[in-house]
Design a protein around this motif. Structure first.
Motif, mmCIF file in Angstrom:
data_model
loop_
_atom_site.group_PDB
_atom_site.id
_atom_site.type_symbol
_atom_site.label_atom_id
_atom_site.label_comp_id
_atom_site.label_asym_id
_atom_site.label_seq_id
_atom_site.Cartn_x
_atom_site.Cartn_y
_atom_site.Cartn_z
ATOM 1 N N LYS A 258 0.695 -1.159 -0.165
ATOM 2 C CA LYS A 258 0.032 -0.221 -0.074
ATOM 3 C C LYS A 258 0.907 1.068 -0.046
ATOM 4 C CE LYS A 258 -3.913 -2.313 2.180
ATOM 5 N NZ LYS A 258 -4.818 -2.379 3.301
ATOM 6 N N ILE A 259 1.971 1.156 -0.510
ATOM 7 C CA ILE A 259 2.907 2.468 -0.758
ATOM 8 C C ILE A 259 3.139 2.558 -2.238
ATOM 9 C CG2 ILE A 259 5.187 3.327 -0.281
ATOM 10 C CD1 ILE A 259 5.197 0.974 2.392
ATOM 11 N N ARG A 260 3.277 3.709 -2.582
ATOM 12 C CA ARG A 260 3.432 4.183 -3.979
ATOM 13 C C ARG A 260 4.757 3.375 -4.693
ATOM 14 N NH1 ARG A 260 4.090 10.232 -6.791
ATOM 15 N NH2 ARG A 260 4.831 9.501 -8.807
ATOM 16 N N VAL A 261 4.518 3.142 -5.830
ATOM 17 C CA VAL A 261 5.553 2.216 -6.587
ATOM 18 C C VAL A 261 6.170 3.260 -7.581
ATOM 19 C CG1 VAL A 261 5.910 0.405 -8.210
ATOM 20 C CG2 VAL A 261 4.044 -0.053 -6.693
ATOM 21 N N ASN A 262 7.621 3.475 -7.500
ATOM 22 C CA ASN A 262 8.244 4.102 -8.165
ATOM 23 C C ASN A 262 8.763 3.638 -9.654
ATOM 24 O OD1 ASN A 262 8.543 6.450 -6.638
ATOM 25 N ND2 ASN A 262 10.363 6.148 -5.771
ATOM 26 N N ILE B 102 9.776 -0.498 -11.962
ATOM 27 C CA ILE B 102 9.706 -1.668 -11.809
ATOM 28 C C ILE B 102 10.474 -2.190 -13.063
ATOM 29 C CG2 ILE B 102 7.985 -3.845 -12.429
ATOM 30 C CD1 ILE B 102 5.884 -2.073 -11.658
ATOM 31 N N ALA B 103 11.407 -3.435 -12.568
ATOM 32 C CA ALA B 103 12.281 -3.953 -13.810
ATOM 33 C C ALA B 103 11.809 -5.532 -13.506
ATOM 34 C CB ALA B 103 13.693 -3.834 -13.482
ATOM 35 N N ILE B 104 11.925 -6.268 -14.957
ATOM 36 C CA ILE B 104 11.633 -7.614 -15.042
ATOM 37 C C ILE B 104 12.916 -8.510 -15.461
ATOM 38 C CG2 ILE B 104 10.253 -9.592 -16.019
ATOM 39 C CD1 ILE B 104 8.241 -7.572 -16.717
ATOM 40 N N SER B 105 13.420 -9.430 -14.668
ATOM 41 C CA SER B 105 14.578 -10.287 -14.832
ATOM 42 C C SER B 105 14.144 -10.908 -16.511
ATOM 43 C CB SER B 105 14.670 -11.385 -14.199
ATOM 44 O OG SER B 105 13.757 -12.277 -13.978
ATOM 45 N N PRO B 106 15.368 -11.021 -17.140
ATOM 46 C CA PRO B 106 15.496 -11.555 -18.538
ATOM 47 C C PRO B 106 14.599 -12.881 -18.590
ATOM 48 C CG PRO B 106 17.661 -10.797 -18.103
ATOM 49 C CD PRO B 106 16.941 -10.679 -16.778
ATOM 50 N N ASN B 107 14.569 -13.851 -17.476
ATOM 51 C CA ASN B 107 13.769 -14.874 -17.768
ATOM 52 C C ASN B 107 12.476 -14.862 -17.196
ATOM 53 O OD1 ASN B 107 14.058 -14.876 -14.863
ATOM 54 N ND2 ASN B 107 15.293 -16.479 -14.616
ATOM 55 N N GLY B 108 12.087 -13.522 -16.782
ATOM 56 C CA GLY B 108 10.848 -13.382 -16.564
ATOM 57 C C GLY B 108 10.249 -13.860 -15.017
ATOM 58 N N LYS B 109 11.168 -14.330 -14.354
ATOM 59 C CA LYS B 109 10.567 -14.958 -13.173
ATOM 60 C C LYS B 109 10.737 -14.076 -11.671
ATOM 61 C CE LYS B 109 11.963 -19.722 -14.577
ATOM 62 N NZ LYS B 109 12.960 -20.575 -14.020
ATOM 63 N N ILE B 110 11.481 -13.031 -11.717
ATOM 64 C CA ILE B 110 11.840 -12.028 -10.824
ATOM 65 C C ILE B 110 11.448 -10.656 -11.309
ATOM 66 C CG2 ILE B 110 13.324 -11.187 -9.048
ATOM 67 C CD1 ILE B 110 14.970 -13.788 -9.343
ATOM 68 N N ALA B 111 10.767 -10.040 -10.322
ATOM 69 C CA ALA B 111 10.472 -8.426 -10.718
ATOM 70 C C ALA B 111 11.254 -7.611 -9.626
ATOM 71 C CB ALA B 111 9.031 -8.128 -10.684
ATOM 72 N N ALA B 112 11.683 -6.802 -9.720
ATOM 73 C CA ALA B 112 12.515 -5.848 -8.931
ATOM 74 C C ALA B 112 11.563 -4.314 -8.977
ATOM 75 C CB ALA B 112 13.867 -5.189 -9.039
ATOM 76 N N ILE B 113 11.061 -4.169 -7.683
ATOM 77 C CA ILE B 113 10.213 -3.085 -7.340
ATOM 78 C C ILE B 113 10.462 -2.011 -6.190
ATOM 79 C CG2 ILE B 113 7.764 -2.499 -6.855
ATOM 80 C CD1 ILE B 113 7.177 -5.408 -7.482
ATOM 81 N N SER B 114 10.693 -0.703 -6.905
ATOM 82 C CA SER B 114 11.124 0.366 -5.715
ATOM 83 C C SER B 114 9.954 1.076 -5.502
ATOM 84 C CB SER B 114 12.453 1.115 -6.345
ATOM 85 O OG SER B 114 11.607 1.749 -7.335
ATOM 86 N N LEU B 115 10.102 1.538 -4.122
ATOM 87 C CA LEU B 115 8.853 2.198 -3.409
ATOM 88 C C LEU B 115 9.294 3.577 -3.062
ATOM 89 C CD1 LEU B 115 7.678 -0.904 -1.215
ATOM 90 C CD2 LEU B 115 6.960 -0.144 -3.611
ATOM 91 N N ILE B 116 8.168 4.386 -2.853
ATOM 92 C CA ILE B 116 8.372 5.758 -2.616
ATOM 93 C C ILE B 116 9.047 5.937 -1.011
ATOM 94 C CG2 ILE B 116 6.114 6.280 -1.318
ATOM 95 C CD1 ILE B 116 8.022 8.602 -3.884
ATOM 96 N N ASN B 117 8.979 4.914 -0.199
ATOM 97 C CA ASN B 117 9.763 4.695 1.139
ATOM 98 C C ASN B 117 11.152 4.478 1.188
ATOM 99 O OD1 ASN B 117 9.360 1.907 0.508
ATOM 100 N ND2 ASN B 117 8.424 1.488 2.397
#
Length: 319
Positions: free
Chosen positions: A129-133, A135-150
């Motif tokens: 419930k915190i704003r998403v800054n 997003i990136a997806i790994s080349p194999n599509g299995k992992i996403a990295a997500i940065s937040l406003i906090n």
């Protein structure tokens, strides 16, 4: 202002928070057409093969056919206007799209585009419930990295809808993320001007640079993974070696914030656009390091092959 190469790097798409995306030639900036959708504002674009994907200010994501320049599909992933997204094309028939909203809701979508494009919501997570800054997806599509406003980053194992760890606490917000195309690392652009490289298996910080005096807005790996590019709000783009984290070049062609840039498919040209509307295309700006390594590797294998042939001939002669 967002810019992206397409068509083998001979053309680029330009979005400037207007109601259309303009197409120009790389060689002489000749106008070649527009992409638009019901006069809605567009500020971000992504190109994958023959597809162009962009969100508008109504909370929609539109997919265009680059050749016909017609919109072929749209859907409504954002409930509160603009959000962020990342797209990964898996093969010729499908791709993954992950969206993040101001309310912290993260969704994973599957796109099928072999015949008629359709989209399926696979997963939805709203635990932060915190704003998403960003997003990136790994080349194999299995992992996403997500940065937040906090000022936190978490890694999302999107096949199972679980977060497996956070990548530390930062002094400033993280505005950009990108996975390496060759190993299990991720580059992070931070508001304090640093560019950090993390191991996604352990979460450990591998390397940290301190070259920018202003916040890093965008950072990307080169296509071969040997270089990192980062842009900041002072109008500079820096190029770093991934093995030593040393800055090998600084491009100072802008006087204002560089929101995004793109690298051509053959890793020869770099295009960037800044807040004041200036577009710059640069050629041969630091890839000689990457090419040098490739040439050395090629020479090594050629020499190895020559030695093996010589050894076989000698062995045959003795017999």
């Amino acid at each position: 202002l967002d810019v992206k190469f397409f068509g083998g790097g001979n053309f680029f798409a330009l979005a400037s928070n207007s109601d259309s995306i303009e197409i120009k030639t790389k060689k002489n900036f000749l106008h070649k057409g527009f992409f638009h959708y019901k006069r809605t504002l567009i500020s971000e674009i992504k190109t994958k093969g023959k597809l162009l994907i962009a969100p508008n200010n109504k909370g929609q994501i539109i997919v265009w056919d680059i050749i016909s320049q017609d919109p072929i599909f749209n859907f409504h992933p954002f409930q509160n206007g603009l959000g962020v997204f990342s797209f990964l094309k898996i093969d010729k028939t499908n791709g993954i799209l992950i969206t993040g909203e101001k309310n912290g809701r993260i969704k994973k979508w599957k796109l099928y585009f072999k015949t008629q494009i359709k989209i399926v919501l696979l997963l939805s997570n709203n635990s932060n419930k915190i704003r998403v800054n960003s997003i990136a997806i790994s080349p194999n599509g299995k992992i996403a990295a997500i940065s937040l406003i906090n000022k936190k980053i978490f890694l999302w194992q999107c096949t199972q809808n679980i977060f497996f760890f956070y990548l530390g606490n930062f002094n400033r917000c993280v505005w950009s993320l990108d996975f390496s195309p060759i190993d299990k690392t991720i580059v992070v652009g931070v508001g304090d001007g640093s560019v950090n490289i993390y191991c996604i298996s352990s979460g450990h910080l591998i390397k940290k640079t301190q070259g920018h005096l202003c916040p890093v807005i965008c950072c990307k790996f080169s296509l071969d993974g040997l270089l990192i590019f980062s842009s900041s709000s002072d109008g500079k783009i820096k190029i770093w070696r991934t093995d030593t984290a040393m800055c090998v070049n600084t491009l100072a062609n802008h006087q204002n914030l560089i929101w995004n840039f793109d690298i051509s498919k053959k890793s020869i040209f770099l295009i960037s656009g800044c807040l004041e509307g200036k577009i710059v295309i640069v050629k041969d700006f630091g890839f000689e390091i990457s090419n040098f390594k490739k040439k050395n590797l090629k020479k090594f294998f050629q020499k190895l092959k020559k030695n093996l042939l010589s050894f076989r001939k000698k062995k045959k002669f003795k017999m």
